[in-house]
Motif scaffolding. Structure first.
Motif, PDB file in Angstrom:
ATOM      1  N   GLY A  52      28.146 -33.440  20.098  1.00  0.00           N
ATOM      2  CA  GLY A  52      26.759 -33.883  20.128  1.00  0.00           C
ATOM      3  C   GLY A  52      25.887 -32.857  19.440  1.00  0.00           C
ATOM      4  O   GLY A  52      26.331 -32.175  18.516  1.00  0.00           O
ATOM      5  N   ASP A  53      24.650 -32.719  19.878  1.00  0.00           N
ATOM      6  CA  ASP A  53      23.765 -31.755  19.230  1.00  0.00           C
ATOM      7  C   ASP A  53      23.943 -30.353  19.802  1.00  0.00           C
ATOM      8  O   ASP A  53      24.774 -30.114  20.689  1.00  0.00           O
ATOM      9  CB  ASP A  53      22.301 -32.216  19.330  1.00  0.00           C
ATOM     10  CG  ASP A  53      21.821 -32.329  20.776  1.00  0.00           C
ATOM     11  OD1 ASP A  53      22.468 -31.763  21.691  1.00  0.00           O
ATOM     12  OD2 ASP A  53      20.791 -32.994  20.996  1.00  0.00           O
ATOM     13  N   LYS A  54      23.143 -29.436  19.301  1.00  0.00           N
ATOM     14  CA  LYS A  54      23.270 -28.028  19.696  1.00  0.00           C
ATOM     15  C   LYS A  54      22.991 -27.839  21.187  1.00  0.00           C
ATOM     16  O   LYS A  54      23.664 -27.035  21.855  1.00  0.00           O
ATOM     17  CB  LYS A  54      22.307 -27.180  18.863  1.00  0.00           C
ATOM     18  CG  LYS A  54      22.334 -25.690  19.163  1.00  0.00           C
ATOM     19  CD  LYS A  54      21.326 -24.971  18.281  1.00  0.00           C
ATOM     20  CE  LYS A  54      21.077 -23.557  18.737  1.00  0.00           C
ATOM     21  NZ  LYS A  54      20.040 -22.865  17.934  1.00  0.00           N
ATOM     22  N   ARG A  55      22.047 -28.591  21.725  1.00  0.00           N
ATOM     23  CA  ARG A  55      21.734 -28.452  23.155  1.00  0.00           C
ATOM     24  C   ARG A  55      22.916 -28.869  24.013  1.00  0.00           C
ATOM     25  O   ARG A  55      23.241 -28.200  25.007  1.00  0.00           O
ATOM     26  CB  ARG A  55      20.499 -29.293  23.507  1.00  0.00           C
ATOM     27  CG  ARG A  55      19.236 -28.861  22.784  1.00  0.00           C
ATOM     28  CD  ARG A  55      18.028 -29.637  23.267  1.00  0.00           C
ATOM     29  NE  ARG A  55      16.865 -29.426  22.415  1.00  0.00           N
ATOM     30  CZ  ARG A  55      15.628 -29.726  22.745  1.00  0.00           C
ATOM     31  NH1 ARG A  55      15.382 -30.281  23.910  1.00  0.00           N
ATOM     32  NH2 ARG A  55      14.626 -29.492  21.928  1.00  0.00           N
ATOM     33  N   GLN A  56      23.539 -29.984  23.654  1.00  0.00           N
ATOM     34  CA  GLN A  56      24.691 -30.450  24.424  1.00  0.00           C
ATOM     35  C   GLN A  56      25.844 -29.454  24.344  1.00  0.00           C
ATOM     36  O   GLN A  56      26.533 -29.192  25.335  1.00  0.00           O
ATOM     37  CB  GLN A  56      25.140 -31.817  23.909  1.00  0.00           C
ATOM     38  CG  GLN A  56      24.165 -32.940  24.233  1.00  0.00           C
ATOM     39  CD  GLN A  56      24.589 -34.258  23.587  1.00  0.00           C
ATOM     40  OE1 GLN A  56      24.657 -34.385  22.357  1.00  0.00           O
ATOM     41  NE2 GLN A  56      24.898 -35.235  24.414  1.00  0.00           N
ATOM     42  N   LEU A  57      26.043 -28.900  23.160  1.00  0.00           N
ATOM     43  CA  LEU A  57      27.095 -27.898  22.986  1.00  0.00           C
ATOM     44  C   LEU A  57      26.808 -26.675  23.841  1.00  0.00           C
ATOM     45  O   LEU A  57      27.702 -26.128  24.501  1.00  0.00           O
ATOM     46  CB  LEU A  57      27.200 -27.506  21.509  1.00  0.00           C
ATOM     47  CG  LEU A  57      28.183 -26.370  21.187  1.00  0.00           C
ATOM     48  CD1 LEU A  57      29.594 -26.711  21.630  1.00  0.00           C
ATOM     49  CD2 LEU A  57      28.157 -26.065  19.680  1.00  0.00           C
ATOM     50  N   SER A 117      11.860 -21.051  24.136  1.00  0.00           N
ATOM     51  CA  SER A 117      10.462 -21.122  23.730  1.00  0.00           C
ATOM     52  C   SER A 117       9.911 -22.527  23.983  1.00  0.00           C
ATOM     53  O   SER A 117      10.619 -23.419  24.449  1.00  0.00           O
ATOM     54  CB  SER A 117      10.332 -20.753  22.247  1.00  0.00           C
ATOM     55  OG  SER A 117      11.084 -21.654  21.448  1.00  0.00           O
ATOM     56  N   GLN A 118       8.637 -22.711  23.668  1.00  0.00           N
ATOM     57  CA  GLN A 118       7.974 -23.994  23.877  1.00  0.00           C
ATOM     58  C   GLN A 118       8.698 -25.099  23.096  1.00  0.00           C
ATOM     59  O   GLN A 118       9.129 -24.905  21.965  1.00  0.00           O
ATOM     60  CB  GLN A 118       6.513 -23.912  23.414  1.00  0.00           C
ATOM     61  CG  GLN A 118       5.685 -25.127  23.776  1.00  0.00           C
ATOM     62  CD  GLN A 118       4.219 -24.916  23.432  1.00  0.00           C
ATOM     63  OE1 GLN A 118       3.846 -23.915  22.848  1.00  0.00           O
ATOM     64  NE2 GLN A 118       3.389 -25.865  23.808  1.00  0.00           N
ATOM     65  N   GLY A 119       8.849 -26.238  23.732  1.00  0.00           N
ATOM     66  CA  GLY A 119       9.552 -27.348  23.121  1.00  0.00           C
ATOM     67  C   GLY A 119      10.974 -27.500  23.622  1.00  0.00           C
ATOM     68  O   GLY A 119      11.644 -28.485  23.312  1.00  0.00           O
ATOM     69  N   LEU A 120      11.428 -26.525  24.401  1.00  0.00           N
ATOM     70  CA  LEU A 120      12.783 -26.573  24.947  1.00  0.00           C
ATOM     71  C   LEU A 120      12.759 -26.680  26.470  1.00  0.00           C
ATOM     72  O   LEU A 120      13.655 -26.196  27.157  1.00  0.00           O
ATOM     73  CB  LEU A 120      13.575 -25.330  24.519  1.00  0.00           C
ATOM     74  CG  LEU A 120      13.840 -25.199  23.019  1.00  0.00           C
ATOM     75  CD1 LEU A 120      14.457 -23.845  22.708  1.00  0.00           C
ATOM     76  CD2 LEU A 120      14.742 -26.323  22.529  1.00  0.00           C
ATOM     77  N   GLU A 121      11.716 -27.328  26.986  1.00  0.00           N
ATOM     78  CA  GLU A 121      11.541 -27.407  28.431  1.00  0.00           C
ATOM     79  C   GLU A 121      12.700 -28.125  29.119  1.00  0.00           C
ATOM     80  O   GLU A 121      13.130 -27.730  30.214  1.00  0.00           O
ATOM     81  CB  GLU A 121      10.222 -28.106  28.783  1.00  0.00           C
ATOM     82  CG  GLU A 121       8.966 -27.303  28.468  1.00  0.00           C
ATOM     83  CD  GLU A 121       8.553 -27.405  27.004  1.00  0.00           C
ATOM     84  OE1 GLU A 121       9.224 -28.121  26.233  1.00  0.00           O
ATOM     85  OE2 GLU A 121       7.533 -26.777  26.639  1.00  0.00           O
ATOM     86  N   GLU A 122      13.226 -29.179  28.497  1.00  0.00           N
ATOM     87  CA  GLU A 122      14.324 -29.925  29.115  1.00  0.00           C
ATOM     88  C   GLU A 122      15.570 -29.052  29.234  1.00  0.00           C
ATOM     89  O   GLU A 122      16.284 -29.106  30.249  1.00  0.00           O
ATOM     90  CB  GLU A 122      14.638 -31.184  28.306  1.00  0.00           C
ATOM     91  CG  GLU A 122      13.543 -32.250  28.380  1.00  0.00           C
ATOM     92  CD  GLU A 122      13.925 -33.509  27.628  1.00  0.00           C
ATOM     93  OE1 GLU A 122      15.088 -33.592  27.168  1.00  0.00           O
ATOM     94  OE2 GLU A 122      13.073 -34.402  27.493  1.00  0.00           O
ATOM     95  N   LEU A 123      15.827 -28.251  28.226  1.00  0.00           N
ATOM     96  CA  LEU A 123      16.963 -27.346  28.281  1.00  0.00           C
ATOM     97  C   LEU A 123      16.740 -26.281  29.353  1.00  0.00           C
ATOM     98  O   LEU A 123      17.660 -25.922  30.097  1.00  0.00           O
ATOM     99  CB  LEU A 123      17.174 -26.696  26.921  1.00  0.00           C
ATOM    100  CG  LEU A 123      18.429 -25.834  26.760  1.00  0.00           C
ATOM    101  CD1 LEU A 123      19.684 -26.640  27.034  1.00  0.00           C
ATOM    102  CD2 LEU A 123      18.486 -25.232  25.356  1.00  0.00           C
ATOM    103  N   GLN A 124      15.520 -25.793  29.451  1.00  0.00           N
ATOM    104  CA  GLN A 124      15.190 -24.806  30.480  1.00  0.00           C
ATOM    105  C   GLN A 124      15.433 -25.376  31.869  1.00  0.00           C
ATOM    106  O   GLN A 124      15.965 -24.693  32.758  1.00  0.00           O
ATOM    107  CB  GLN A 124      13.721 -24.385  30.351  1.00  0.00           C
ATOM    108  CG  GLN A 124      13.282 -23.340  31.376  1.00  0.00           C
ATOM    109  CD  GLN A 124      13.843 -21.965  31.064  1.00  0.00           C
ATOM    110  OE1 GLN A 124      13.508 -21.374  30.055  1.00  0.00           O
ATOM    111  NE2 GLN A 124      14.714 -21.466  31.926  1.00  0.00           N
ATOM    112  N   VAL A 125      15.075 -26.645  32.073  1.00  0.00           N
ATOM    113  CA  VAL A 125      15.295 -27.300  33.360  1.00  0.00           C
ATOM    114  C   VAL A 125      16.783 -27.347  33.693  1.00  0.00           C
ATOM    115  O   VAL A 125      17.194 -27.081  34.824  1.00  0.00           O
ATOM    116  CB  VAL A 125      14.691 -28.716  33.358  1.00  0.00           C
ATOM    117  CG1 VAL A 125      15.166 -29.509  34.570  1.00  0.00           C
ATOM    118  CG2 VAL A 125      13.166 -28.647  33.352  1.00  0.00           C
TER     119      VAL A 125
END
Length: 200
Positions: A52-57, A117-125
């Motif tokens: 998937g994308d970088k976040r999923q990885l 940083s800002q814009g990555l709130e879902e990943l932070q959660v």
């Protein structure tokens, strides 16, 4: 860095291990897709189609860390003995694991928490949720100790769990900054002097 080596051909588990080490060393935002693909020895298209994308990885790599190299936090607390003995073993194990020379220093989960940083709130959660699961493991171990009268009845389990987790996270940050294993052991020993009922 060359932690873990590189698989000669694409093999999912080995590629994920490589990605984990890269994220652990450099953090999510400082690790680029091209860097990941090169280290994993796969094409970027294979990376996206497989993980998937970088976040999923990143999240999959973080879960691999928690179930593998970082799993000592959970397994150490499951060993028998008093709660004080359990957390003493945990700090001793952490001092060793956080300063190993064959992997990045510090705890991947702890180091990930403040890096978005800002814009990555879902990943932070998602990362914070995993940290909360670890903290819940501390609470459960202490609650069991209280039920078994291994802790005094007046002890605030939530507060003690937070204190112990804060100590462990601090040890991780110290390790990343270059602190020695013996220094981390002393931090753990000092923290446990505050254990309810412990002798000064």
């Amino acid at each position: 860095m060359g932690y873990g080596g590189r698989p000669r051909k694409f093999e999912r588990d080995g590629a994920l291990e490589t990605a984990m080490l890269l994220f652990w060393e450099h953090g999510f935002e400082q690790t680029g897709i091209d860097d990941l693909a090169k280290a994993m020895r796969i094409s970027t298209s294979s990376l996206y189609s497989t993980f998937g994308d970088k976040r999923q990885l990143f999240l999959e790599a973080l879960d691999l860390y928690r179930s593998g190299r970082g799993g000592y936090t959970k397994t150490t607390l499951e060993v028998g003995g008093s709660a004080l003995d359990s957390f003493r073993r945990l700090f001793e194990t952490a001092a060793r694991e956080l300063t190993r020379g064959d992997q990045p220093r510090g705890c991947m989960l702890t180091l990930s928490l403040p890096t978005f940083s800002q814009g990555l709130e879902e990943l932070q959660v998602e990362v914070s949720r995993r940290r909360a699961e670890s903290l819940d493991g501390f609470r459960k171990r202490l609650a069991r100790a209280k039920r078994e009268k291994d802790l005094p009845p007046f002890v605030d389990v939530n507060l003690l769990a937070s204190f112990l987790m804060t100590t462990l996270m601090g040890m991780s940050l110290q390790a990343r900054s270059g602190a020695s294993r013996s220094h981390l052991l002393k931090i753990g020993e000092l923290a446990l002097q505050a254990w309810p009922g412990a002798r000064p």
